[in-house]
Design a protein around this motif. Structure first.
Motif, PDB file in Angstrom:
ATOM      1  N   PRO A   4       0.839  -1.203   0.000  1.00 55.20           N
ATOM      2  CA  PRO A   4       0.000   0.000   0.000  1.00 55.20           C
ATOM      3  C   PRO A   4       0.875   1.256   0.000  1.00 55.20           C
ATOM      4  O   PRO A   4       2.010   1.242   0.504  1.00 55.20           O
ATOM      5  CB  PRO A   4      -0.793  -0.126   1.301  1.00 55.20           C
ATOM      6  CG  PRO A   4      -0.784  -1.594   1.601  1.00 55.20           C
ATOM      7  CD  PRO A   4       0.547  -2.091   1.123  1.00 55.20           C
ATOM      8  N   SER A   6       0.979   3.887   1.715  1.00 53.52           N
ATOM      9  CA  SER A   6       1.450   4.393   3.012  1.00 53.52           C
ATOM     10  C   SER A   6       2.650   3.620   3.544  1.00 53.52           C
ATOM     11  O   SER A   6       3.388   4.110   4.404  1.00 53.52           O
ATOM     12  CB  SER A   6       0.319   4.351   4.042  1.00 53.52           C
ATOM     13  OG  SER A   6      -0.184   3.035   4.199  1.00 53.52           O
ATOM     14  N   LYS A 174       6.376  -1.336   6.964  1.00 52.80           N
ATOM     15  CA  LYS A 174       5.064  -1.426   7.613  1.00 52.80           C
ATOM     16  C   LYS A 174       5.251  -1.034   9.081  1.00 52.80           C
ATOM     17  O   LYS A 174       5.573  -1.872   9.932  1.00 52.80           O
ATOM     18  CB  LYS A 174       4.503  -2.848   7.482  1.00 52.80           C
ATOM     19  CG  LYS A 174       3.084  -3.008   8.040  1.00 52.80           C
ATOM     20  CD  LYS A 174       2.552  -4.413   7.760  1.00 52.80           C
ATOM     21  CE  LYS A 174       1.148  -4.593   8.320  1.00 52.80           C
ATOM     22  NZ  LYS A 174       1.112  -4.587   9.792  1.00 52.80           N
ATOM     23  N   GLN A 177       1.977   3.409   9.682  1.00 49.90           N
ATOM     24  CA  GLN A 177       1.738   4.737   9.114  1.00 49.90           C
ATOM     25  C   GLN A 177       0.256   4.993   8.861  1.00 49.90           C
ATOM     26  O   GLN A 177      -0.143   6.146   8.681  1.00 49.90           O
ATOM     27  CB  GLN A 177       2.506   4.897   7.792  1.00 49.90           C
ATOM     28  CG  GLN A 177       4.018   4.766   7.906  1.00 49.90           C
ATOM     29  CD  GLN A 177       4.481   3.363   7.585  1.00 49.90           C
ATOM     30  OE1 GLN A 177       3.865   2.390   8.005  1.00 49.90           O
ATOM     31  NE2 GLN A 177       5.592   3.255   6.855  1.00 49.90           N
ATOM     32  N   ASN A 178      -0.549   3.946   8.822  1.00 53.79           N
ATOM     33  CA  ASN A 178      -1.992   4.097   8.608  1.00 53.79           C
ATOM     34  C   ASN A 178      -2.746   4.349   9.913  1.00 53.79           C
ATOM     35  O   ASN A 178      -3.970   4.398   9.919  1.00 53.79           O
ATOM     36  CB  ASN A 178      -2.548   2.852   7.921  1.00 53.79           C
ATOM     37  CG  ASN A 178      -2.275   1.577   8.710  1.00 53.79           C
ATOM     38  OD1 ASN A 178      -1.285   1.494   9.446  1.00 53.79           O
ATOM     39  ND2 ASN A 178      -3.124   0.578   8.555  1.00 53.79           N
ATOM     40  N   ARG A 179      -2.019   4.517  10.999  1.00 55.63           N
ATOM     41  CA  ARG A 179      -2.649   4.743  12.297  1.00 55.63           C
ATOM     42  C   ARG A 179      -2.348   6.158  12.782  1.00 55.63           C
ATOM     43  O   ARG A 179      -1.573   6.894  12.167  1.00 55.63           O
ATOM     44  CB  ARG A 179      -2.156   3.699  13.301  1.00 55.63           C
ATOM     45  CG  ARG A 179      -2.353   2.249  12.836  1.00 55.63           C
ATOM     46  CD  ARG A 179      -2.288   1.290  14.002  1.00 55.63           C
ATOM     47  NE  ARG A 179      -3.386   1.532  14.930  1.00 55.63           N
ATOM     48  CZ  ARG A 179      -4.577   0.927  14.871  1.00 55.63           C
ATOM     49  NH1 ARG A 179      -4.824   0.027  13.925  1.00 55.63           N
ATOM     50  NH2 ARG A 179      -5.514   1.198  15.745  1.00 55.63           N
ATOM     51  N   ALA A 214      -1.890  10.052  10.528  1.00 54.38           N
ATOM     52  CA  ALA A 214      -2.731   9.075   9.833  1.00 54.38           C
ATOM     53  C   ALA A 214      -3.310   9.708   8.585  1.00 54.38           C
ATOM     54  O   ALA A 214      -3.648  10.890   8.564  1.00 54.38           O
ATOM     55  CB  ALA A 214      -3.855   8.592  10.750  1.00 54.38           C
ATOM     56  N   SER A 215      -3.419   8.920   7.519  1.00 54.53           N
ATOM     57  CA  SER A 215      -3.972   9.425   6.260  1.00 54.53           C
ATOM     58  C   SER A 215      -5.446   9.059   6.149  1.00 54.53           C
ATOM     59  O   SER A 215      -5.935   8.214   6.862  1.00 54.53           O
ATOM     60  CB  SER A 215      -3.191   8.844   5.079  1.00 54.53           C
ATOM     61  OG  SER A 215      -3.211   7.439   5.128  1.00 54.53           O
TER      62      SER A 215
END
Length: 215
Positions: A4, A6, A174, A177-179, A214-215
């Protein structure tokens, strides 16, 4: 490798840094019996016009059939720090309980054609560089020159060099970064306090250095 946006890492200096810090790569290519993997310590050299992502170099036993697959496209996987992530470190766990564990890690995949180099002077230079690097932390670093010349010459005849000019180099960091920043910081703290020092603490430091909104 599914990556992904991110988690995608494309900075060449960062990817080379992971390879230099974790030089034992899994070289995967097609052999007579299908996919085959060899685990080898590599050095990573600077990019050239022919190899825009750098050059990997290593050596194998002459008895290893890998070097006879020269010309074959291959991939080398480098595994950086990795660790289990408990949902206890997420803020939402305390609110609704709607969280699950995961595993965080940093990896690099290097691609290019395999070359075989059967040249004693080239091999000696490679062995000397690898030795100097990995002996650097010793109180009295061993050098290739410490062994008798005839002995080294004999051993060099038993190995073959391999070189992979990289045509593609991809990275997946990983690190959560999505948090939220809060969750990322919490993960970094939790990993830093891990009872078994090593990969978990290294991953915690990596997460702490890469905390993003977060994005």
């Amino acid at each position: 490798m599914y990556t992904p946006s991110s988690f995608r890492e494309e900075r060449l200096e960062v990817l080379h840094g992971l390879i230099a810090a974790h030089p034992l790569g899994a070289l995967v290519c097609h052999g007579e019996d299908g996919l085959c993997a060899d685990h080898l310590p590599f050095e990573i050299a600077a990019p050239t016009p022919e190899a825009p992502f750098g050059i990997l170099r290593a050596h194998v036993a002459r008895a290893n059939p890998l070097w006879r697959a020269a010309g074959t496209d291959c991939m080398v996987i480098f595994q950086g720090p990795h660790a289990y992530i408990t949902p206890a470190w997420y803020a939402e766990k305390q609110i609704s309980g709607k969280e699950v564990p995961t595993f965080n890690y940093a990896v690099a995949h290097a691609h290019g054609p395999l070359r075989a180099i059967d040249d004693a002077a080239w091999l000696l230079g490679l062995v000397e560089r690898l030795t100097a690097r990995h002996e650097a932390g010793q109180a009295q670093p061993w050098q290739v020159a410490d062994a008798p010349t005839a002995y080294i010459d004999k051993l060099l005849k038993a190995i073959v060099g391999i070189e992979i000019p990289l045509t593609r180099l991809t990275g997946k960091w990983k690190l959560g970064q999505n948090r939220t920043q809060e969750d990322q910081a919490s993960m970094a703290r939790g990993l830093a306090q891990d009872s078994q020092p090593g990969a978990a603490q290294a991953l915690g430091a990596l997460i702490a250095a890469n905390v993003t909104p977060a994005s």
